[in-house]
Design a protein around this motif. Structure first.
Motif, mmCIF file in Angstrom:
data_model
loop_
_atom_site.group_PDB
_atom_site.id
_atom_site.type_symbol
_atom_site.label_atom_id
_atom_site.label_comp_id
_atom_site.label_asym_id
_atom_site.label_seq_id
_atom_site.Cartn_x
_atom_site.Cartn_y
_atom_site.Cartn_z
ATOM 1 N N PRO A 149 43.045 52.674 26.305
ATOM 2 C CA PRO A 149 43.000 51.346 26.866
ATOM 3 C C PRO A 149 44.192 51.087 28.137
ATOM 4 N N LEU A 150 45.464 51.415 27.461
ATOM 5 C CA LEU A 150 46.501 51.405 28.546
ATOM 6 C C LEU A 150 46.395 52.067 29.680
ATOM 7 N N SER A 151 45.891 53.179 29.626
ATOM 8 C CA SER A 151 45.855 54.037 30.526
ATOM 9 C C SER A 151 44.972 53.437 31.812
ATOM 10 N N TYR A 152 43.761 52.983 31.065
ATOM 11 C CA TYR A 152 43.023 52.562 32.223
ATOM 12 C C TYR A 152 43.569 51.047 32.890
ATOM 13 N N LEU A 153 44.226 50.451 32.308
ATOM 14 C CA LEU A 153 44.774 49.298 32.916
ATOM 15 C C LEU A 153 45.965 49.987 33.811
ATOM 16 N N GLN A 154 46.589 50.926 33.761
ATOM 17 C CA GLN A 154 47.600 51.511 34.553
ATOM 18 C C GLN A 154 46.952 52.348 35.706
ATOM 19 N N ALA A 155 45.724 53.075 35.410
ATOM 20 C CA ALA A 155 44.851 53.421 36.526
ATOM 21 C C ALA A 155 44.428 52.368 37.418
ATOM 22 N N ALA A 156 44.087 51.294 37.073
ATOM 23 C CA ALA A 156 43.523 50.262 38.009
ATOM 24 C C ALA A 156 44.714 49.830 38.933
ATOM 25 N N ILE A 157 45.770 49.647 38.293
ATOM 26 C CA ILE A 157 47.072 49.047 39.189
ATOM 27 C C ILE A 157 47.292 50.341 40.077
ATOM 28 N N VAL A 158 47.357 51.608 39.879
ATOM 29 C CA VAL A 158 47.873 52.719 40.440
ATOM 30 C C VAL A 158 46.583 52.592 41.785
ATOM 31 N N TYR A 159 45.225 52.523 41.381
ATOM 32 C CA TYR A 159 44.318 52.253 42.517
ATOM 33 C C TYR A 159 44.653 51.264 43.598
ATOM 34 N N HIS A 160 44.965 50.335 43.117
ATOM 35 C CA HIS A 160 45.187 48.925 44.165
ATOM 36 C C HIS A 160 46.631 49.466 45.151
ATOM 37 N N GLU A 161 47.705 49.999 44.243
ATOM 38 C CA GLU A 161 48.959 50.169 44.813
ATOM 39 C C GLU A 161 48.672 51.369 45.616
ATOM 40 N N LEU A 162 47.805 52.391 45.538
ATOM 41 C CA LEU A 162 48.009 53.350 46.415
ATOM 42 C C LEU A 162 46.930 53.002 47.613
ATOM 43 N N HIS A 163 45.813 52.190 47.390
ATOM 44 C CA HIS A 163 45.288 51.776 48.589
ATOM 45 C C HIS A 163 45.933 50.970 49.574
ATOM 46 N N GLU A 164 47.182 50.393 49.090
ATOM 47 C CA GLU A 164 47.798 49.505 49.973
ATOM 48 C C GLU A 164 49.345 50.234 50.362
ATOM 49 N N PHE A 165 49.157 51.509 49.820
ATOM 50 C CA PHE A 165 50.465 52.436 50.201
ATOM 51 C C PHE A 165 50.844 52.405 51.725
ATOM 52 N N GLY A 166 51.958 51.765 51.856
ATOM 53 C CA GLY A 166 52.507 51.973 53.365
ATOM 54 C C GLY A 166 52.157 50.702 54.119
#
Length: 442
Positions: A325-342
């Motif tokens: 479950p924690l990996s999915y939470l981390q992946a959700a954050i990564v998704y948003h962070e990378l979509h707004e990278f830069g």
């Protein structure tokens, strides 16, 4: 805690005995605490007195002998799900694909097939009272994985049960066969295998139906990352250009995630020369270099971002994790962070989201600033505000969290992330559930 008891109703036609209903009772409540669907009744029988009544008049109901191994196994599963130390009150209802009693699985199916062909067993009749069936919170599937082509009537009646479950939308679970759409019986023939099977079913239930909550700090990176500059970048600071910033550092900050071997993440940056910025991240083969902007295809839409010829369509395709479950939470954050990278200034949106609950200076978490009269609710205030994980009815991993964003109008937002069963690609639904007055303008 009172010991559970098993109850059954039987009818006898000729030499055949049919169990028409059965349940295991905890406490005094008649409320359903769940149901299970097995192949056919096995060795569970009435006591001596009621057996005599069954033989004499053709029907009888009463308590089933407690030594039946399937009943004992089901008790272990239920008490593992709801806890042995807490009082359980209610009934686990037991259904069967067909209700002919026979202790040997394959013999039972062969006998059932013969009865149907001779007209002694009618599979066109309703399986069960549908209103009763709808009352169950869930159903455990465990009718077995054995099937032969000649068992045509067995296949037909099984499909009727599948349709009933689908039509009534009852959540279901069970230990599924690796290749077939069949479910292992909850009580293995080998007695030493039964504790392991019971624990597997308990784990499957908890994964599928239990909600796991997280503190908001679980959404933060939890590893120190050594920043590594990319191998090829541009010196431009206007329009689209290859940025020296490495998007892999976002993924590597989370302990349960990694990047698929053979791939890397690289990004283009956009700048308007006045402080506004956007970016786009691509997953590309590890041995390839990020192409010059001029050599890329230009995407339709805002800012016409460049896409290199060898890039995958979605960078989440190369994000890997341990399926916790924690990996999915981390992946959700990564998704948003990378979509707004830069992203900078007017390019920022997610960057202003604050995930609930917030932490004060002492590190304590609180909703105090976000649970007062300032909110104009668009939807009902959620019962669970913390980030949380569960499996959808269809078995998809889901992460939900709430944020406050203060751009323009202060909004309270719900993000629902539904992940693919096989990888970390996902779909995201964002909903504004409340507004809270004027925010910032920049």
């Amino acid at each position: 805690m009172m010991e559970p008891k098993a109850f059954g109703s039987f009818v006898k036609r000729g030499e055949n005995i049919y169990r028409t209903s059965a349940y295991i009772q905890w406490g005094d409540s008649e409320e359903s605490i769940g149901a299970c669907l097995l192949q056919n009744p096995g060795s569970a029988t009435l006591d001596k007195e009621l057996t005599q009544l069954l033989n004499a008049v053709g029907s009888a109901s009463g308590w089933i002998k407690a030594e039946d191994p399937t009943m004992k196994q089901l008790v272990s599963v239920i008490e593992g799900i709801y806890g042995k130390d807490k009082p359980i009150s209610g009934r686990l209802h037991i259904y069967n694909i067909f209700n002919l009693q026979n202790t040997k699985s394959e013999d039972a199916i062969e006998h059932f097939e013969n009865l149907v062909q001779s007209g002694e067993y009618d599979i066109t009749k309703p399986l069960v009272n549908i209103n009763e069936f709808k009352l169950h919170p869930w159903i455990l599937l465990g009718w077995g994985v054995k099937h032969e082509r000649r068992w045509e009537n067995y296949r037909l009646i099984k499909e009727k049960w599948r349709k009933l479950i689908k039509d009534t939308k009852i959540p279901s679970f069970g230990k599924k066969h690796e290749k077939k759409n069949e479910y292992y019986h909850p009580c293995p023939l080998i007695a030493s295998h039964r504790p392991m099977m019971a624990q597997e079913l308990i784990n499957i239930y908890k994964q599928q139906f239990c909600i796991q909550r997280f503190p908001s700090y679980a959404t933060k990176p939890n590893l120190i990352v050594e920043m590594k500059q990319v191998e090829k970048y541009d010196d431009d600071d206007y329009g689209w250009y290859r940025t020296p910033a490495n998007p892999e550092s976002v993924v590597k900050g989370f302990s349960h995630l990694s990047i698929q071997s053979g791939y890397k993440l690289r990004a283009y940056q956009f700048s308007d020369g006045g402080g506004n910025g956007n970016g786009i991240v691509w997953a590309i083969p590890e041995k390839k270099e990020l192409q010059d902007v001029e050599d890329c295809k230009q995407l339709d839409g805002f800012l016409s971002a460049p896409k290199p010829a060898h890039a995958l369509s979605d960078f989440m395709q190369v994000i890997e994790g341990d399926k916790t479950p924690l990996s999915y939470l981390q992946a959700a954050i990564v998704y948003h962070e990378l979509h707004e990278f830069g992203a900078n200034w007017h390019g920022t949106s997610w960057g202003r989201d604050v995930i609930l609950p917030v932490q004060d200076e002492s590190g304590d978490e609180s909703y105090e600033n976000y649970s007062n009269d300032q909110w104009e609710m668009i939807e009902k205030e959620p019962d669970i505000k913390e980030p949380h994980f569960y499996y959808s009815r269809e078995g998809y991993p889901v992460i939900v969290f709430h944020t406050i964003n203060d751009i323009g109008t202060v909004t309270w937002n719900r993000y629902v992330h539904v992940f693919n069963k096989d990888d970390y690609t996902l779909k995201v639904e964002q909903t504004c559930i409340a507004t809270g007055g004027a925010g910032i303008i920049f």
